[in-house]
Design a protein around this motif. Structure first.
Motif, PDB file in Angstrom:
ATOM      1  N   GLY A 219       1.529   9.107   3.960  1.00  0.00           N
ATOM      2  CA  GLY A 219       2.009   9.617   2.699  1.00  0.00           C
ATOM      3  C   GLY A 219       3.360  10.287   2.889  1.00  0.00           C
ATOM      4  O   GLY A 219       3.851  10.429   4.020  1.00  0.00           O
ATOM      5  N   GLN A 220       3.932  10.759   1.792  1.00  0.00           N
ATOM      6  CA  GLN A 220       5.306  11.269   1.827  1.00  0.00           C
ATOM      7  C   GLN A 220       5.397  12.714   2.294  1.00  0.00           C
ATOM      8  O   GLN A 220       6.479  13.179   2.547  1.00  0.00           O
ATOM      9  CB  GLN A 220       5.946  11.157   0.427  1.00  0.00           C
ATOM     10  CG  GLN A 220       5.649  12.306  -0.520  1.00  0.00           C
ATOM     11  CD  GLN A 220       4.271  12.233  -1.148  1.00  0.00           C
ATOM     12  OE1 GLN A 220       3.418  11.444  -0.772  1.00  0.00           O
ATOM     13  NE2 GLN A 220       4.064  13.076  -2.144  1.00  0.00           N
TER      14      GLN A 220
ATOM     15  N   VAL B  70       0.855  -1.193   0.000  1.00  0.00           N
ATOM     16  CA  VAL B  70       0.000   0.000   0.000  1.00  0.00           C
ATOM     17  C   VAL B  70       0.884   1.233   0.000  1.00  0.00           C
ATOM     18  O   VAL B  70       1.812   1.337   0.791  1.00  0.00           O
ATOM     19  CB  VAL B  70      -0.935   0.012   1.214  1.00  0.00           C
ATOM     20  CG1 VAL B  70      -1.735   1.321   1.273  1.00  0.00           C
ATOM     21  CG2 VAL B  70      -1.880  -1.186   1.156  1.00  0.00           C
ATOM     22  N   GLN B  71       0.547   2.171  -0.868  1.00  0.00           N
ATOM     23  CA  GLN B  71       1.266   3.449  -0.926  1.00  0.00           C
ATOM     24  C   GLN B  71       0.263   4.586  -0.954  1.00  0.00           C
ATOM     25  O   GLN B  71      -0.812   4.458  -1.533  1.00  0.00           O
ATOM     26  CB  GLN B  71       2.151   3.511  -2.173  1.00  0.00           C
ATOM     27  CG  GLN B  71       3.335   2.553  -2.144  1.00  0.00           C
ATOM     28  CD  GLN B  71       4.270   2.751  -3.318  1.00  0.00           C
ATOM     29  OE1 GLN B  71       3.826   3.050  -4.425  1.00  0.00           O
ATOM     30  NE2 GLN B  71       5.559   2.588  -3.090  1.00  0.00           N
ATOM     31  N   LEU B  72       0.662   5.688  -0.322  1.00  0.00           N
ATOM     32  CA  LEU B  72      -0.144   6.905  -0.347  1.00  0.00           C
ATOM     33  C   LEU B  72       0.637   7.982  -1.080  1.00  0.00           C
ATOM     34  O   LEU B  72       1.816   8.200  -0.791  1.00  0.00           O
ATOM     35  CB  LEU B  72      -0.470   7.394   1.070  1.00  0.00           C
ATOM     36  CG  LEU B  72      -1.158   6.424   2.019  1.00  0.00           C
ATOM     37  CD1 LEU B  72      -1.557   7.136   3.299  1.00  0.00           C
ATOM     38  CD2 LEU B  72      -2.351   5.772   1.386  1.00  0.00           C
ATOM     39  N   GLN B  73      -0.002   8.648  -2.010  1.00  0.00           N
ATOM     40  CA  GLN B  73       0.628   9.713  -2.780  1.00  0.00           C
ATOM     41  C   GLN B  73      -0.116  11.006  -2.529  1.00  0.00           C
ATOM     42  O   GLN B  73      -1.279  11.139  -2.914  1.00  0.00           O
ATOM     43  CB  GLN B  73       0.611   9.379  -4.272  1.00  0.00           C
ATOM     44  CG  GLN B  73       1.279  10.424  -5.151  1.00  0.00           C
ATOM     45  CD  GLN B  73       2.769  10.502  -4.920  1.00  0.00           C
ATOM     46  OE1 GLN B  73       3.460   9.484  -4.859  1.00  0.00           O
ATOM     47  NE2 GLN B  73       3.277  11.705  -4.780  1.00  0.00           N
TER      48      GLN B  73
ATOM     49  N   TYR C 122       1.030  15.833   5.932  1.00  0.00           N
ATOM     50  CA  TYR C 122       1.093  14.393   5.703  1.00  0.00           C
ATOM     51  C   TYR C 122      -0.310  13.808   5.754  1.00  0.00           C
ATOM     52  O   TYR C 122      -1.096  14.141   6.646  1.00  0.00           O
ATOM     53  CB  TYR C 122       1.932  13.707   6.780  1.00  0.00           C
ATOM     54  CG  TYR C 122       3.374  14.130   6.826  1.00  0.00           C
ATOM     55  CD1 TYR C 122       3.774  15.205   7.624  1.00  0.00           C
ATOM     56  CD2 TYR C 122       4.349  13.443   6.095  1.00  0.00           C
ATOM     57  CE1 TYR C 122       5.109  15.591   7.669  1.00  0.00           C
ATOM     58  CE2 TYR C 122       5.684  13.823   6.147  1.00  0.00           C
ATOM     59  CZ  TYR C 122       6.051  14.896   6.936  1.00  0.00           C
ATOM     60  OH  TYR C 122       7.372  15.270   6.989  1.00  0.00           O
TER      61      TYR C 122
ATOM     62  N   ALA D 215      -4.591   6.504  -2.234  1.00  0.00           N
ATOM     63  CA  ALA D 215      -4.001   5.224  -1.852  1.00  0.00           C
ATOM     64  C   ALA D 215      -4.021   4.267  -3.035  1.00  0.00           C
ATOM     65  O   ALA D 215      -4.955   4.263  -3.835  1.00  0.00           O
ATOM     66  CB  ALA D 215      -4.783   4.616  -0.689  1.00  0.00           C
ATOM     67  N   SER D 216      -2.974   3.437  -3.104  1.00  0.00           N
ATOM     68  CA  SER D 216      -2.908   2.419  -4.148  1.00  0.00           C
ATOM     69  C   SER D 216      -2.323   1.144  -3.560  1.00  0.00           C
ATOM     70  O   SER D 216      -1.664   1.177  -2.520  1.00  0.00           O
ATOM     71  CB  SER D 216      -2.063   2.917  -5.319  1.00  0.00           C
ATOM     72  OG  SER D 216      -0.737   3.183  -4.901  1.00  0.00           O
ATOM     73  N   GLY D 217      -2.542   0.054  -4.261  1.00  0.00           N
ATOM     74  CA  GLY D 217      -2.046  -1.230  -3.788  1.00  0.00           C
ATOM     75  C   GLY D 217      -3.184  -2.193  -3.503  1.00  0.00           C
ATOM     76  O   GLY D 217      -4.292  -2.027  -3.993  1.00  0.00           O
TER      77      GLY D 217
ATOM     78  N   TYR E 137      -0.957   3.896   7.405  1.00  0.00           N
ATOM     79  CA  TYR E 137       0.035   4.239   6.394  1.00  0.00           C
ATOM     80  C   TYR E 137       0.121   5.752   6.270  1.00  0.00           C
ATOM     81  O   TYR E 137      -0.893   6.451   6.313  1.00  0.00           O
ATOM     82  CB  TYR E 137      -0.349   3.653   5.030  1.00  0.00           C
ATOM     83  CG  TYR E 137      -0.317   2.148   4.983  1.00  0.00           C
ATOM     84  CD1 TYR E 137      -1.447   1.418   5.332  1.00  0.00           C
ATOM     85  CD2 TYR E 137       0.836   1.461   4.606  1.00  0.00           C
ATOM     86  CE1 TYR E 137      -1.433   0.031   5.303  1.00  0.00           C
ATOM     87  CE2 TYR E 137       0.863   0.082   4.574  1.00  0.00           C
ATOM     88  CZ  TYR E 137      -0.271  -0.627   4.923  1.00  0.00           C
ATOM     89  OH  TYR E 137      -0.251  -2.008   4.901  1.00  0.00           O
TER      90      TYR E 137
ATOM     91  N   CYS F 180      -4.718  13.141  -1.499  1.00  0.00           N
ATOM     92  CA  CYS F 180      -3.902  11.980  -1.148  1.00  0.00           C
ATOM     93  C   CYS F 180      -4.642  10.738  -1.606  1.00  0.00           C
ATOM     94  O   CYS F 180      -5.794  10.522  -1.196  1.00  0.00           O
ATOM     95  CB  CYS F 180      -3.644  11.942   0.343  1.00  0.00           C
ATOM     96  SG  CYS F 180      -2.690  10.505   0.902  1.00  0.00           S
TER      97      CYS F 180
END
Length: 114
Positions: A105-106, A1-4, A93, A23-25, A103, A21
């Protein structure tokens, strides 16, 4: 899982910005979505969050100026920021509880300055 996360930038006092933001995955469920911020030399604090049932809460410092929303189909949380002040300057964030895990994000930098 990633958050952009995206949408940060430089804005003048009184201006507006919208953060996003996504989410993917491998995602089965997303409960709480939220935004935190961290100014230089300070701790990371909650700005706003929203549950899967659309209950929201806000930091006192942003009530009436910021609005959090979510699009479950897009797995995206938004933060509409208005009447921005220099003290809103921080790295923002996103945080999501995905599949019962948290999770981050960056981070995206918001600078409020004339």
């Amino acid at each position: 899982v990633q958050l952009q996360a995206s949408g940060g930038g430089l804005v003048q006092p009184g201006g507006s910005l919208r953060l996003s933001c996504t989410a993917s995955g491998s995602i089965f469920s997303i409960d709480v979505m939220g935004w935190y911020r961290q100014a230089p030399g300070k701790q990371r604090d909650l700005v706003a969050d929203i549950t899967s049932g659309a209950r929201t809460r806000y930091a006192d410092t942003v009530k009436g100026r910021f609005t959090i929303s979510r699009d479950n189909a897009k797995k995206t949380v938004y933060l509409q920021m208005g009447s921005l002040k220099p003290e809103d300057t921080a790295v923002y964030y996103c945080l999501m509880e995905v599949n019962t895990n948290a999770y981050w994000g960056q981070g995206t930098l918001v600078t409020v300055s004339s």
